[in-house]
Design a protein around this motif. Structure first.
Motif, PDB file in Angstrom:
ATOM      1  N   ARG A  50      21.626   3.779 -10.906  1.00 57.57           N
ATOM      2  CA  ARG A  50      20.204   3.752 -10.947  1.00 57.57           C
ATOM      3  C   ARG A  50      19.534   4.418  -9.750  1.00 57.57           C
ATOM      4  NH1 ARG A  50      16.507   0.973 -14.300  1.00 57.57           N
ATOM      5  NH2 ARG A  50      14.491   0.975 -13.465  1.00 57.57           N
ATOM      6  N   ALA A  51      20.397   3.935  -8.583  1.00 59.73           N
ATOM      7  CA  ALA A  51      19.510   4.422  -7.357  1.00 59.73           C
ATOM      8  C   ALA A  51      19.681   5.939  -7.167  1.00 59.73           C
ATOM      9  CB  ALA A  51      20.373   3.801  -6.178  1.00 59.73           C
ATOM     10  N   ILE A  52      20.683   6.420  -7.633  1.00 64.50           N
ATOM     11  CA  ILE A  52      20.789   7.862  -7.612  1.00 64.50           C
ATOM     12  C   ILE A  52      19.992   8.625  -8.520  1.00 64.50           C
ATOM     13  CG2 ILE A  52      22.330   9.812  -8.264  1.00 64.50           C
ATOM     14  CD1 ILE A  52      24.736   7.931  -7.614  1.00 64.50           C
ATOM     15  N   ALA A  53      19.607   7.965  -9.791  1.00 66.90           N
ATOM     16  CA  ALA A  53      18.568   8.574 -10.588  1.00 66.90           C
ATOM     17  C   ALA A  53      17.237   8.388 -10.017  1.00 66.90           C
ATOM     18  CB  ALA A  53      18.805   7.659 -12.020  1.00 66.90           C
ATOM     19  N   GLU A  54      16.677   7.343  -9.351  1.00 67.00           N
ATOM     20  CA  GLU A  54      15.562   7.210  -8.932  1.00 67.00           C
ATOM     21  C   GLU A  54      15.485   8.204  -7.608  1.00 67.00           C
ATOM     22  OE1 GLU A  54      15.088   2.439  -9.700  1.00 67.00           O
ATOM     23  OE2 GLU A  54      15.788   3.139  -7.863  1.00 67.00           O
ATOM     24  N   LEU A  55      16.385   8.404  -6.885  1.00 63.60           N
ATOM     25  CA  LEU A  55      16.312   9.421  -5.795  1.00 63.60           C
ATOM     26  C   LEU A  55      15.924  10.670  -6.199  1.00 63.60           C
ATOM     27  CD1 LEU A  55      16.573  10.171  -2.747  1.00 63.60           C
ATOM     28  CD2 LEU A  55      18.744  10.726  -3.328  1.00 63.60           C
ATOM     29  N   ASN A  56      16.586  11.098  -7.414  1.00 65.21           N
ATOM     30  CA  ASN A  56      16.419  12.509  -7.803  1.00 65.21           C
ATOM     31  C   ASN A  56      15.176  12.760  -8.647  1.00 65.21           C
ATOM     32  OD1 ASN A  56      19.095  13.396  -7.057  1.00 65.21           O
ATOM     33  ND2 ASN A  56      19.913  12.734  -8.998  1.00 65.21           N
ATOM     34  N   ALA A  57      14.891  11.648  -9.174  1.00 65.97           N
ATOM     35  CA  ALA A  57      13.476  11.791  -9.997  1.00 65.97           C
ATOM     36  C   ALA A  57      12.175  11.647  -8.953  1.00 65.97           C
ATOM     37  CB  ALA A  57      13.308  10.513 -10.914  1.00 65.97           C
ATOM     38  N   GLY A  58      12.498  11.154  -7.721  1.00 64.61           N
ATOM     39  CA  GLY A  58      11.414  10.949  -6.911  1.00 64.61           C
ATOM     40  C   GLY A  58      10.966  12.268  -6.159  1.00 64.61           C
ATOM     41  N   GLN A  59      11.586  13.114  -6.044  1.00 62.28           N
ATOM     42  CA  GLN A  59      11.393  14.332  -5.203  1.00 62.28           C
ATOM     43  C   GLN A  59      12.191  15.431  -5.435  1.00 62.28           C
ATOM     44  OE1 GLN A  59      14.178  14.873  -2.897  1.00 62.28           O
ATOM     45  NE2 GLN A  59      15.089  13.464  -3.973  1.00 62.28           N
ATOM     46  N   GLU A  60      12.097  16.570  -4.909  1.00 62.45           N
ATOM     47  CA  GLU A  60      12.851  17.727  -5.076  1.00 62.45           C
ATOM     48  C   GLU A  60      13.469  18.374  -3.966  1.00 62.45           C
ATOM     49  OE1 GLU A  60      10.222  20.641  -7.079  1.00 62.45           O
ATOM     50  OE2 GLU A  60       9.771  19.402  -8.736  1.00 62.45           O
ATOM     51  N   ALA A  61      13.462  17.894  -2.730  1.00 62.93           N
ATOM     52  CA  ALA A  61      14.190  18.391  -1.808  1.00 62.93           C
ATOM     53  C   ALA A  61      15.687  18.129  -1.488  1.00 62.93           C
ATOM     54  CB  ALA A  61      13.261  18.137  -0.586  1.00 62.93           C
ATOM     55  N   ILE A  62      15.968  17.012  -2.182  1.00 63.40           N
ATOM     56  CA  ILE A  62      17.328  16.453  -2.123  1.00 63.40           C
ATOM     57  C   ILE A  62      17.856  15.962  -3.412  1.00 63.40           C
ATOM     58  CG2 ILE A  62      18.894  14.579  -1.346  1.00 63.40           C
ATOM     59  CD1 ILE A  62      16.808  14.415   1.320  1.00 63.40           C
ATOM     60  N   ARG A  63      19.012  16.364  -3.959  1.00 64.26           N
ATOM     61  CA  ARG A  63      19.630  16.181  -5.068  1.00 64.26           C
ATOM     62  C   ARG A  63      20.992  15.468  -5.169  1.00 64.26           C
ATOM     63  NH1 ARG A  63      15.049  15.925  -7.008  1.00 64.26           N
ATOM     64  NH2 ARG A  63      14.280  17.068  -8.634  1.00 64.26           N
ATOM     65  N   ILE A  64      21.392  14.540  -5.676  1.00 70.19           N
ATOM     66  CA  ILE A  64      22.753  14.142  -5.660  1.00 70.19           C
ATOM     67  C   ILE A  64      23.372  14.159  -7.094  1.00 70.19           C
ATOM     68  CG2 ILE A  64      24.211  11.817  -5.332  1.00 70.19           C
ATOM     69  CD1 ILE A  64      22.170  11.072  -3.368  1.00 70.19           C
ATOM     70  N   HIS A  65      24.353  14.517  -7.184  1.00 71.21           N
ATOM     71  CA  HIS A  65      25.134  14.959  -8.674  1.00 71.21           C
ATOM     72  C   HIS A  65      26.597  14.733  -8.493  1.00 71.21           C
ATOM     73  CE1 HIS A  65      26.830  18.874  -8.098  1.00 71.21           C
ATOM     74  NE2 HIS A  65      25.863  19.186  -7.064  1.00 71.21           N
ATOM     75  N   ARG A  66      27.140  14.512  -9.649  1.00 71.78           N
ATOM     76  CA  ARG A  66      28.474  14.482  -9.631  1.00 71.78           C
ATOM     77  C   ARG A  66      29.130  15.515  -9.695  1.00 71.78           C
ATOM     78  NH1 ARG A  66      31.018  11.365 -14.700  1.00 71.78           N
ATOM     79  NH2 ARG A  66      30.493  13.309 -15.525  1.00 71.78           N
ATOM     80  N   ASN A  67      30.235  15.804  -8.855  1.00 71.39           N
ATOM     81  CA  ASN A  67      30.914  17.144  -8.682  1.00 71.39           C
ATOM     82  C   ASN A  67      31.212  17.684 -10.065  1.00 71.39           C
ATOM     83  OD1 ASN A  67      34.164  17.223  -9.173  1.00 71.39           O
ATOM     84  ND2 ASN A  67      33.514  15.097  -8.774  1.00 71.39           N
ATOM     85  N   GLN A  68      31.368  18.869 -10.143  1.00 67.63           N
ATOM     86  CA  GLN A  68      31.683  19.640 -11.321  1.00 67.63           C
ATOM     87  C   GLN A  68      33.185  20.416 -11.194  1.00 67.63           C
ATOM     88  OE1 GLN A  68      30.089  19.872 -14.408  1.00 67.63           O
ATOM     89  NE2 GLN A  68      29.139  17.911 -13.263  1.00 67.63           N
ATOM     90  N   ASN A  69      33.824  20.197  -9.964  1.00 67.27           N
ATOM     91  CA  ASN A  69      35.003  20.832  -9.741  1.00 67.27           C
ATOM     92  C   ASN A  69      36.263  19.955  -9.843  1.00 67.27           C
ATOM     93  OD1 ASN A  69      33.789  19.881  -7.212  1.00 67.27           O
ATOM     94  ND2 ASN A  69      35.728  20.653  -6.522  1.00 67.27           N
ATOM     95  N   LEU A  70      35.981  18.815  -9.934  1.00 64.35           N
ATOM     96  CA  LEU A  70      37.157  17.872  -9.780  1.00 64.35           C
ATOM     97  C   LEU A  70      37.141  17.045 -11.143  1.00 64.35           C
ATOM     98  CD1 LEU A  70      36.936  15.951  -6.537  1.00 64.35           C
ATOM     99  CD2 LEU A  70      38.565  17.872  -7.075  1.00 64.35           C
ATOM    100  N   ILE A  71      36.218  16.917 -11.802  1.00 63.37           N
ATOM    101  CA  ILE A  71      36.150  16.072 -12.973  1.00 63.37           C
ATOM    102  C   ILE A  71      37.215  16.322 -14.287  1.00 63.37           C
ATOM    103  CG2 ILE A  71      33.890  15.305 -12.644  1.00 63.37           C
ATOM    104  CD1 ILE A  71      32.809  17.112 -14.631  1.00 63.37           C
TER     105      ILE A  71
END
Length: 292
Positions: free
Chosen positions: A229-250
């Motif tokens: 939830r904290a990650i989702a809130e950060l991503n929704a609150g602004q556009e300069a910084i985004r945190i996402h799960r990797n796409q190279n290990l999953i």
């Protein structure tokens, strides 16, 4: 040994079936037991999960390599939620291997109350699973074990704000987040508040590990509570910084940590667009050339 035989052995060692078998477990144990004599490469040991915390090691190695590509000889790694200190101790120990392999030194920081977890803030903190005073630290013993570690003791709501000015860390390239609560994870993200004013303290892309995004039927982690939830809130609150799960290990299902590695993108960092593809892109382009 011929190339084909080496390739077959490599395919076996890196297969999911082998990694999850008793033979795989015994191989990892053998590699760890003989590492000092056999001089295996650090990358091989990490790839084979033959180190104590392969997820920490993988993040630290790759962050150091990114830092080096950007011209840095030092980076910082932060653990939010130190508890007993085993993770921070491992960071400090493994930093020596990172320096030997990459030439990049790693400063290790640990944020913790020192007295266990604070009171949960509300339902999003999973008070049915976490409680105040859990995971206490023996600060004196930990500091004696790793005197090079830099401990930031106190409630993260208070300690995060002045961290950059007080410690002037080398560019932060790694964050291990084991704060458990939604509220504490949210507060840890306030470290990004000063990226625009003090970009010299950050790499433009950060390797991140979140401990509390996978769990049991008792924890019931999800996108509406805890760290997700904290990650989702950060991503929704602004556009300069985004945190996402990797796409190279999953897709590499032999890696037990593959769903817990995330990347932080600091899009407005002055080095974000700096090209780092030398060598790797040349090799890819060579493979794409038309064959006679």
């Amino acid at each position: 040994m011929g190339y084909r035989m080496k390739a077959m052995i490599s395919d076996l060692l890196y297969s999911r079936e082998f990694r999850n078998s008793m033979a795989g477990a015994l191989t990892r144990k053998l590699i760890r037991a003989t590492a000092s004599r056999m001089k295996y490469s650090v990358d091989f040991q990490v790839d084979m999960l033959a180190v104590e915390r392969p997820h920490y090691a993988w993040c630290m190695l790759n962050a150091a390599r990114l830092g080096k590509a950007l011209g840095h000889d030092r980076i910082s790694a932060i653990e939010f939620g130190v508890a007993g200190g085993n993770g921070l101790a491992y960071m400090c120990d493994f930093a020596e291997h990172v320096k030997a392999v990459t030439g990049v030194a790693v400063e290790c920081y640990g944020f913790d109350t020192g007295a266990g977890m604070p009171e949960p803030e509300g339902a999003y903190d999973l008070p049915y699973w976490f409680a105040a005073k859990q995971y206490r630290m023996d600060q004196a013993a930990l500091q004696a074990r790793v005197p090079q570690a830099k401990l930031v003791i106190g409630d993260i709501r208070e300690t995060i704000a002045g961290f950059l000015d007080a410690h002037k860390p080398a560019p932060i390239g790694v964050m291990f987040n084991d704060t458990d609560y939604h509220s504490s994870t949210r507060e840890s993200f306030r470290i990004f508040d000063e990226v625009a004013e003090k970009p010299e303290h950050f790499l433009p892309r950060i390797f991140m590990y979140f401990d509390d995004v996978l769990g049991s039927e008792l924890e019931m982690y999800g996108e509406h509570n805890g760290q997700l939830r904290a990650i989702a809130e950060l991503n929704a609150g602004q556009e300069a910084i985004r945190i996402h799960r990797n796409q190279n290990l999953i897709h590499q299902d032999y890696l037990p940590y593959r769903h817990q590695i995330y990347y932080g993108h600091l899009f407005e960092h002055p080095d974000y667009n700096r090209y780092i593809g030398e060598g790797r892109q040349d090799a890819i382009e060579g493979l794409l050339k038309l064959r006679a």
